[in-house]
Design a protein around this motif. Structure first.
Motif, short mmCIF file in Angstrom:
data_model
loop_
_atom_site.label_atom_id
_atom_site.label_comp_id
_atom_site.label_asym_id
_atom_site.label_seq_id
_atom_site.Cartn_x
_atom_site.Cartn_y
_atom_site.Cartn_z
N GLU A 152 -4.44 -0.36 7.99
CA GLU A 152 -5.67 -0.83 7.39
C GLU A 152 -6.80 -0.79 8.42
OE1 GLU A 152 -7.10 -5.06 5.64
OE2 GLU A 152 -5.20 -4.29 4.87
N TYR A 206 -10.47 -2.38 9.20
CA TYR A 206 -11.33 -3.49 8.80
C TYR A 206 -12.42 -3.69 9.85
CZ TYR A 206 -8.34 -6.01 12.08
OH TYR A 206 -7.66 -6.39 13.19
N PRO A 219 -15.35 -0.74 13.39
CA PRO A 219 -14.07 -0.70 12.68
C PRO A 219 -12.89 -0.96 13.63
CG PRO A 219 -15.00 1.50 12.91
CD PRO A 219 -16.02 0.55 13.44
N THR A 275 -0.76 -4.01 8.25
CA THR A 275 -0.62 -5.17 7.40
C THR A 275 0.77 -5.19 6.79
OG1 THR A 275 -2.83 -4.52 6.68
CG2 THR A 275 -1.96 -6.50 5.77
#
Length: 188
Positions: free
Chosen positions: A168, A170, A178, A183
């Motif tokens: 992921e 984020y 970023p 996860t």
């Protein structure tokens, strides 16, 4: 005398088969979706290890991992070959050294050009290699049993769609750059 060995082997095999003829308790893993039931047998790893202890590779066949059987026999067979070869050469050096100690002169053979010190060094070399090969035979035999046991335990490991691991990207809370992470999700 020759018929006693096959008959006793037959009785032994029949006795071990009857050990597993007992009734087993079944535990059933019930999920939300009641159409999928998975049977868990807690004795499966022990059975696989027992089978591999009786005959190397039999536990892998019990686990239906047939591709591992040639690896088991290749490892044990190669180690056994080197054990037998080093044992033969050790005895050749030892016998020649003993012949020289008894007073026989070296004949036109394989060892006539070697001195007594070289014969002793050859004995020690092949004895050490023979002992290491024996350790490898025992080690691969034990590894065969452990592999069958662990593989049988992992076959029953619960892996379904509700478990997921995905990468992921984020944004950072401070710099808004970023970040990359993994996860692990479990959905109830």
């Amino acid at each position: 005398m020759n018929k006693i060995i096959p008959i006793s082997l037959l009785f032994f095999l029949l006795g071990t088969v009857s050990l597993f003829a007992q009734a087993k308790e079944e535990t059933v893993l019930v999920t939300k979706d009641t159409t999928k039931l998975q049977e868990i047998d807690p004795l499966t790893p022990a059975k696989a290890a027992f089978y591999s202890a009786i005959l190397p590779g039999l536990g892998q066949a019990y686990n239906k991992k047939y591709w591992k059987i040639p690896l088991v026999y290749g490892a044990i067979g190669t180690s056994m070959y080197f054990y037998l070869d080093n044992n033969k050469k050790y005895h050749q050096y030892r016998d020649e050294y003993k012949r020289r100690l008894e007073g026989y002169s070296p004949e036109s053979g394989d060892f006539d050009f070697l001195s007594d010190d070289r014969l002793i060094a050859g004995q020690k070399f092949y004895q050490r290699n023979r002992d290491l090969s024996a350790l490898f035979v025992v080690g691969f035999y034990i590894l065969n049993i452990i592999d069958a046991n662990v593989d049988a335990a992992l076959i029953q490991f619960n892996v379904n769609e509700r478990l997921s691991l995905r990468p992921e990207i984020y944004p950072s809370d401070v710099t808004f750059k970023p970040n990359v992470g993994l996860t692990f999700n479990y959905n109830f």
